[in-house]
Design a protein around this motif. Structure first.
Motif: not given
Ligand SMILES: [Zn+2]
Length: 312
Positions: A4, A6, A19
């Motif tokens: 992941y 951001f 996200l």
């Protein structure tokens, strides 16, 4: 392996957050207000808290997060130091160091327009390009240059400031930056309106524009109706912007030029006015460039910010 990342785009009134997975799929996006009081000292703590809340909400293992990318309006150098961002109340400090301390994860930061260029190259109108010029035509003219796949930041983060390239010696009014004759004075939404109002005053031609509000939108709507005076305004706009892009291309040798910002909603008709001047005056080695419209809209910033981290 990180999964992941951001992306954060700080604006004067709100902060957009996204996200993403590391392939660039947007999994969630949301906004928080930008609290500019106290010299903007609350902005980064607010962002850190919002990201922590999202991590908890989604039950994400922090070890799987590559980091947080940030775009903000102002000159930001490649070390993540902002050199005064007037809109946010910020003086000079390291966004990277401050947010890394708050979040305990890697942070990268860049100028919002430069970061948006990276976003458009990654997932928007410039996909497949490696050397790209993004010009955003909004209230002002913003820009971002990608050279060899990397954002051109410059020594103090002021690389890619396309809007303030000097294009007219005979201008009497001042640009927001204090200089006279900047591209922004002719190619932004405000600039196009100004050109139209000047033309309406100088000329006694009939025009749809005489009947109502004069704005960049009504000018290009009138162009689509073949309004002669509006077409003259568009011609002037196209000359300034097309020629300026040809000059930039002489330095960058781009494979793509992407036009974004509110004015780009006028669509392909813009290209009809920009391209002829570009093609006429550019060095032949840069003539074969792909012009396209930006596709990510207001999300270009969060995409590019996320990509900034993945490119470390
Ligand atoms: Zn200027």
């Amino acid at each position: 392996m990180s999964q992941y990342v951001f992306g954060v785009d700080i604006g004067g009134t709100s902060v957009k957050l996204g996200l993403f997975d590391v392939k660039g799929i947007l999994l969630d996006k949301w906004e928080i207000p930008t609290r500019t009081q106290d010299s903007g000292s609350l902005i980064l703590p607010d962002i850190a808290e919002s990201i922590r809340n999202k991590i908890t909400e989604k039950q994400i293992d922090t070890e799987l997060i590559a980091g947080v990318g940030v775009g903000a309006p102002g000159p930001i150098d490649s070390a993540g130091v902002v050199h005064k961002a007037v809109n946010l109340g910020w003086d000079t400090f390291s966004i990277k160091v401050t947010l890394e301390e708050l979040l305990q994860m890697p942070v990268m930061a860049g100028n919002d327009a430069n970061v948006a260029a990276l976003g458009e190259m990654w997932k928007g109108g410039g996909q497949g390009s490696n050397d790209l010029i993004l010009v955003t035509l909004g209230t002002g003219v913003g820009g971002g240059l990608i050279v060899g796949g990397k954002v051109l930041t410059g020594s103090a983060g002021a690389g890619g400031e396309i809007g303030h390239i000097h294009v007219e010696d005979n201008e009497t009014e001042s640009c927001n930056c204090g200089n006279k004759g900047c591209l922004e004075q002719y190619a932004s939404a405000t600039g196009i309106t100004r050109l139209a109002n000047r033309k309406l005053k100088e000329s006694d031609k009939d025009s749809i524009l005489r009947d109502g509000e004069v704005s960049a939108k009504t000018v290009f709507d009138a162009v689509k109706e073949k309004d002669e005076l509006a077409m003259e305004v568009a011609e002037e706009f196209g000359k300034y912007l097309g020629n300026a892009l040809a000059v930039i291309a002489g330095v960058v040798n781009p494979d793509a030029i992407v036009i974004g910002g509110g004015v780009s909603k006028a669509g392909e008709v813009l290209m009809d006015y920009i391209k002829p001047y570009y093609e006429k005056n550019v060095f032949h080695g840069s003539r074969d460039v792909k012009f396209s419209l930006a596709t990510l809209g207001n999300d270009a910033g969060i995409y590019g910010a996320a990509k900034l981290v993945l490119d470390i």
